[in-house]
Design a protein around this motif. Structure first.
Motif, PDB file in Angstrom:
ATOM      1  N   GLY A 181      -3.914  -9.389  -3.296  1.00  0.00           N
ATOM      2  CA  GLY A 181      -3.098 -10.416  -2.647  1.00  0.00           C
ATOM      3  C   GLY A 181      -1.645 -10.361  -3.093  1.00  0.00           C
ATOM      4  O   GLY A 181      -0.724 -10.484  -2.286  1.00  0.00           O
ATOM      5  N   ILE A 182      -1.432 -10.186  -4.409  1.00  0.00           N
ATOM      6  CA  ILE A 182      -0.063 -10.075  -4.933  1.00  0.00           C
ATOM      7  C   ILE A 182       0.613  -8.819  -4.402  1.00  0.00           C
ATOM      8  O   ILE A 182       1.768  -8.837  -3.962  1.00  0.00           O
ATOM      9  CB  ILE A 182      -0.084 -10.056  -6.471  1.00  0.00           C
ATOM     10  N   LEU A 183      -0.135  -7.703  -4.419  1.00  0.00           N
ATOM     11  CA  LEU A 183       0.421  -6.437  -3.944  1.00  0.00           C
ATOM     12  C   LEU A 183       0.761  -6.513  -2.459  1.00  0.00           C
ATOM     13  O   LEU A 183       1.822  -6.038  -2.022  1.00  0.00           O
ATOM     14  CB  LEU A 183      -0.591  -5.315  -4.200  1.00  0.00           C
ATOM     15  N   ALA A 184      -0.137  -7.125  -1.689  1.00  0.00           N
ATOM     16  CA  ALA A 184       0.110  -7.246  -0.246  1.00  0.00           C
ATOM     17  C   ALA A 184       1.361  -8.071   0.025  1.00  0.00           C
ATOM     18  O   ALA A 184       2.122  -7.776   0.958  1.00  0.00           O
ATOM     19  CB  ALA A 184      -1.095  -7.878   0.438  1.00  0.00           C
ATOM     20  N   ARG A 185       1.581  -9.096  -0.808  1.00  0.00           N
ATOM     21  CA  ARG A 185       2.792  -9.906  -0.644  1.00  0.00           C
ATOM     22  C   ARG A 185       4.047  -9.071  -0.887  1.00  0.00           C
ATOM     23  O   ARG A 185       5.027  -9.168  -0.156  1.00  0.00           O
ATOM     24  CB  ARG A 185       2.757 -11.100  -1.618  1.00  0.00           C
ATOM     25  N   GLY A 186       3.998  -8.201  -1.893  1.00  0.00           N
ATOM     26  CA  GLY A 186       5.153  -7.341  -2.156  1.00  0.00           C
ATOM     27  C   GLY A 186       5.348  -6.281  -1.084  1.00  0.00           C
ATOM     28  O   GLY A 186       6.476  -6.009  -0.653  1.00  0.00           O
ATOM     29  N   ILE A 187       4.238  -5.690  -0.640  1.00  0.00           N
ATOM     30  CA  ILE A 187       4.321  -4.635   0.374  1.00  0.00           C
ATOM     31  C   ILE A 187       4.809  -5.184   1.707  1.00  0.00           C
ATOM     32  O   ILE A 187       5.366  -4.448   2.528  1.00  0.00           O
ATOM     33  CB  ILE A 187       2.954  -3.934   0.515  1.00  0.00           C
ATOM     34  N   ALA A 188       4.631  -6.488   1.924  1.00  0.00           N
ATOM     35  CA  ALA A 188       5.107  -7.102   3.176  1.00  0.00           C
ATOM     36  C   ALA A 188       6.599  -6.877   3.371  1.00  0.00           C
ATOM     37  O   ALA A 188       7.091  -6.828   4.510  1.00  0.00           O
ATOM     38  CB  ALA A 188       4.793  -8.595   3.172  1.00  0.00           C
ATOM     39  N   GLU A 189       7.329  -6.710   2.260  1.00  0.00           N
ATOM     40  CA  GLU A 189       8.768  -6.463   2.344  1.00  0.00           C
ATOM     41  C   GLU A 189       9.079  -5.044   2.816  1.00  0.00           C
ATOM     42  O   GLU A 189      10.239  -4.719   3.099  1.00  0.00           O
ATOM     43  CB  GLU A 189       9.424  -6.710   0.978  1.00  0.00           C
ATOM     44  N   MET A 190       8.062  -4.175   2.871  1.00  0.00           N
ATOM     45  CA  MET A 190       8.270  -2.789   3.308  1.00  0.00           C
ATOM     46  C   MET A 190       8.028  -2.617   4.806  1.00  0.00           C
ATOM     47  O   MET A 190       7.956  -1.491   5.300  1.00  0.00           O
ATOM     48  CB  MET A 190       7.329  -1.847   2.540  1.00  0.00           C
ATOM     49  N   ASP A 191       7.879  -3.713   5.501  1.00  0.00           N
ATOM     50  CA  ASP A 191       7.593  -3.626   6.933  1.00  0.00           C
ATOM     51  C   ASP A 191       8.639  -2.775   7.650  1.00  0.00           C
ATOM     52  O   ASP A 191       9.845  -2.992   7.493  1.00  0.00           O
ATOM     53  CB  ASP A 191       7.558  -5.037   7.530  1.00  0.00           C
ATOM     54  N   HIS A 192       8.157  -1.776   8.393  1.00  0.00           N
ATOM     55  CA  HIS A 192       8.983  -0.863   9.189  1.00  0.00           C
ATOM     56  C   HIS A 192       9.800   0.114   8.343  1.00  0.00           C
ATOM     57  O   HIS A 192      10.671   0.813   8.884  1.00  0.00           O
ATOM     58  CB  HIS A 192       9.911  -1.635  10.134  1.00  0.00           C
ATOM     59  N   VAL A 193       9.543   0.203   7.034  1.00  0.00           N
ATOM     60  CA  VAL A 193      10.147   1.271   6.230  1.00  0.00           C
ATOM     61  C   VAL A 193       9.556   2.601   6.711  1.00  0.00           C
ATOM     62  O   VAL A 193       8.342   2.744   6.840  1.00  0.00           O
ATOM     63  CB  VAL A 193       9.876   1.076   4.726  1.00  0.00           C
ATOM     64  N   ALA A 194      10.423   3.564   6.998  1.00  0.00           N
ATOM     65  CA  ALA A 194      10.018   4.859   7.555  1.00  0.00           C
ATOM     66  C   ALA A 194       9.249   4.687   8.861  1.00  0.00           C
ATOM     67  O   ALA A 194       8.444   5.540   9.240  1.00  0.00           O
ATOM     68  CB  ALA A 194       9.183   5.640   6.543  1.00  0.00           C
ATOM     69  N   GLY A 195       9.508   3.589   9.559  1.00  0.00           N
ATOM     70  CA  GLY A 195       8.852   3.346  10.834  1.00  0.00           C
ATOM     71  C   GLY A 195       7.390   2.965  10.726  1.00  0.00           C
ATOM     72  O   GLY A 195       6.659   3.016  11.722  1.00  0.00           O
ATOM     73  N   ILE A 196       6.953   2.585   9.527  1.00  0.00           N
ATOM     74  CA  ILE A 196       5.545   2.252   9.288  1.00  0.00           C
ATOM     75  C   ILE A 196       5.424   0.761   8.998  1.00  0.00           C
ATOM     76  O   ILE A 196       6.200   0.203   8.222  1.00  0.00           O
ATOM     77  CB  ILE A 196       4.984   3.074   8.102  1.00  0.00           C
ATOM     78  N   GLY A 197       4.422   0.111   9.604  1.00  0.00           N
ATOM     79  CA  GLY A 197       4.231  -1.320   9.412  1.00  0.00           C
ATOM     80  C   GLY A 197       3.726  -1.658   8.022  1.00  0.00           C
ATOM     81  O   GLY A 197       3.145  -0.815   7.322  1.00  0.00           O
TER      82      GLY A 197
END
Length: 486
Positions: A181-197
């Motif tokens: 859950g914590i990791l998913a919250r952080g990864i949410a900030e990577m949305d669309h990095v390198a065109g990947i959701g």
């Protein structure tokens, strides 16, 4: 303590519960030396089992627009959850047989590497059929891990010592849910990095981390006591001696007849049902908890973070319960206690529309359901005699549990949101079933032990020939000197 003399060697006839860890036979290590030996085993055996991330991360990915980006609708998301389990189930008995045939370091490394690759593959799918395909292969390779590791533990520790170690392994999955859950919250900030959701990055990054673990696992996993380089010759002999005595000198041969012994043992099917009724709420909880919390009125990002505390509480009680169960040599009573806590948790979720009461319900539900799995696995494995029968029985039990995973995929349906009263009620029913089955098995084991004690008392002691000893050793837990843990 009643004993039978077999070739001038004492064989315990009374309950194995009367034998304290480290005091299995008088000629073994003393209590202090045994504790030191167990600590040495723990430091070399347990750490590798704790090094894996959340394998139910699709629940977190769902909040980051997985369904929207892949165009999923209706029950397609639920289908993607469910498709994993038939293949997961089919892999379990063959996988544990491969664990017996080959070295654990080879087999576990193999399946860990390929399920990690499948997880990464989930991050690159473009549609419903692609996600379904990757979930199939994930089930094939991941299916051997849980029964395999639990079987592996029984190859190193006596029956009264396995529950706590199984709980440590299972707690890693519980903490992984919190960390996920914590990791998913952080990864949410990577949305669309390198065109990947963001949802795809969750699969890719956690899969890459698992790949790193898998390639080091070969060197981290010690196969069996007989080949363990970290043990001295004296320690190696003591580990093997303790296991032989604790398991009643029963056969450890690789023979398919022991697989059939497990398949024909009605007691294992009861444990399969108990495990199914335990895994069903666990899979429902882990796959849908972020969605349930979001429907309480929290944002998606806050829901990811709010999913952490229930897992942390569950982890604490999972480890504590198994430690006390090992200490008191009891399983059934602890299982029934936590089943009642789980019923309370789901009742709070179903019975109130207040978000604070509902969130309290998620905490009680987590505390109630997670300890059931290591307690149930330790109970079943400690009551199966013989190495291959035990490995098969553990795999069968986990197979039953993962049938609960198929059901769990359809417990919480979008049409029942936001309260999911139907889903919570279904889970209450499953936990109630587990409670009554646990009560039945605990009562049966207690009565059967008394029956065998009475027969042993009437028969007294007798000398068995080597041929008679070998014949009885093939009877697994049906031998007259075997006693069940309750």
């Amino acid at each position: 303590m009643n004993e039978k003399k077999v070739a001038n060697e004492p064989i315990v006839v009374s309950s194995a519960d009367d034998i304290a860890p480290g005091d299995v036979e008088p000629q073994g290590f003393d209590s202090k030396a045994t504790k030191k030996l167990l600590r040495k085993l723990d430091w070399h055996i347990i750490p590798f089992m704790l090094c894996f991330l959340d394998r139910t991360n699709i629940g977190n990915a769902r909040l980051d627009h997985l369904e929207k980006d892949l165009g999923l609708h209706g029950l397609q998301y639920n289908n993607c959850l469910a498709i994993l389990f038939p293949f997961y189930i089919a892999a379990e008995i063959p996988s544990n047989m491969m664990m017996k045939r080959f070295r654990p370091s080879i087999w576990l490394t193999f399946i860990m590497f390929f399920w990690s690759a499948c997880m990464i593959g989930q991050g690159f799918v473009k549609n419903y059929s692609g996600l379904m395909a990757t979930r199939v292969f994930l089930g094939v390779f991941e299916g051997g891990l849980f029964p395999g590791v639990n079987y592996f533990i029984t190859q190193w520790y006596c029956r009264a010592e396995c529950g706590f170690r199984m709980a440590l392994f299972f707690s890693a999955a519980t903490l992984a849910g919190a960390f996920g859950g914590i990791l998913a919250r952080g990864i949410a900030e990577m949305d669309h990095v390198a065109g990947i959701g963001a949802w795809a990055w969750i699969f890719i990054l956690e899969g890459l981390a698992s790949i790193v673990v898998s390639v080091t696992a070969y060197w981290l996993i010690y196969d069996y006591p007989a080949t363990a380089r970290f043990l001295t010759d004296k320690e190696r002999d003591e580990v093997e001696r303790r296991l032989q005595v604790d398991h009643g000198h029963l056969s450890n041969d690789f023979n398919v007849k022991y697989v059939w012994q497990a398949i024909k043992d009605w007691k294992i099917y009861i444990h399969m049902l108990i495990c199914m009724a335990g895994f069903c709420p666990i899979y429902s909880f882990s796959l849908f908890l972020p969605t349930i919390i979001k429907n309480m009125g929290y944002t998606a990002n806050n829901a990811q973070l709010m999913s952490v505390p229930p897992y942390v509480c569950a982890c604490f009680f999972t480890i504590s319960a198994s430690w006390f169960a090992d200490r008191f040599r009891k399983r059934g009573v602890f299982l029934m206690g936590f089943q009642l806590v789980a019923i309370l948790g789901f009742a709070l979720l179903a019975g109130s529309g207040n978000s604070k009461v509902q969130y309290t319900g998620t905490v009680f539900a987590a505390i109630g359901i997670y300890p059931q799995i290591p307690l149930g696995l330790a109970w079943n494995s400690s009551n199966i005699g013989g190495s291959l029968k035990r490995g098969t029985g553990i795999a069968m039990q986990v197979m039953g549990g993962n049938c609960g995973g198929i059901i769990a995929s359809y417990v919480y349906l979008t049409r029942d949101s936001p309260r999911f009263i139907t889903g919570h009620s279904i889970l209450i029913g499953f936990v109630c079933m587990a409670f009554f089955l646990t009560l039945f098995m605990s009562t049966w084991c207690r009565l059967e032990n008394k029956r065998r004690d009475k027969i042993a008392s009437e028969a007294g002691t007798q000398d068995l020939t080597p041929a008679q000893k070998a014949l009885e050793a093939e009877q697994a837990d049906s031998v007259p000197w075997f006693r069940y843990q309750v």
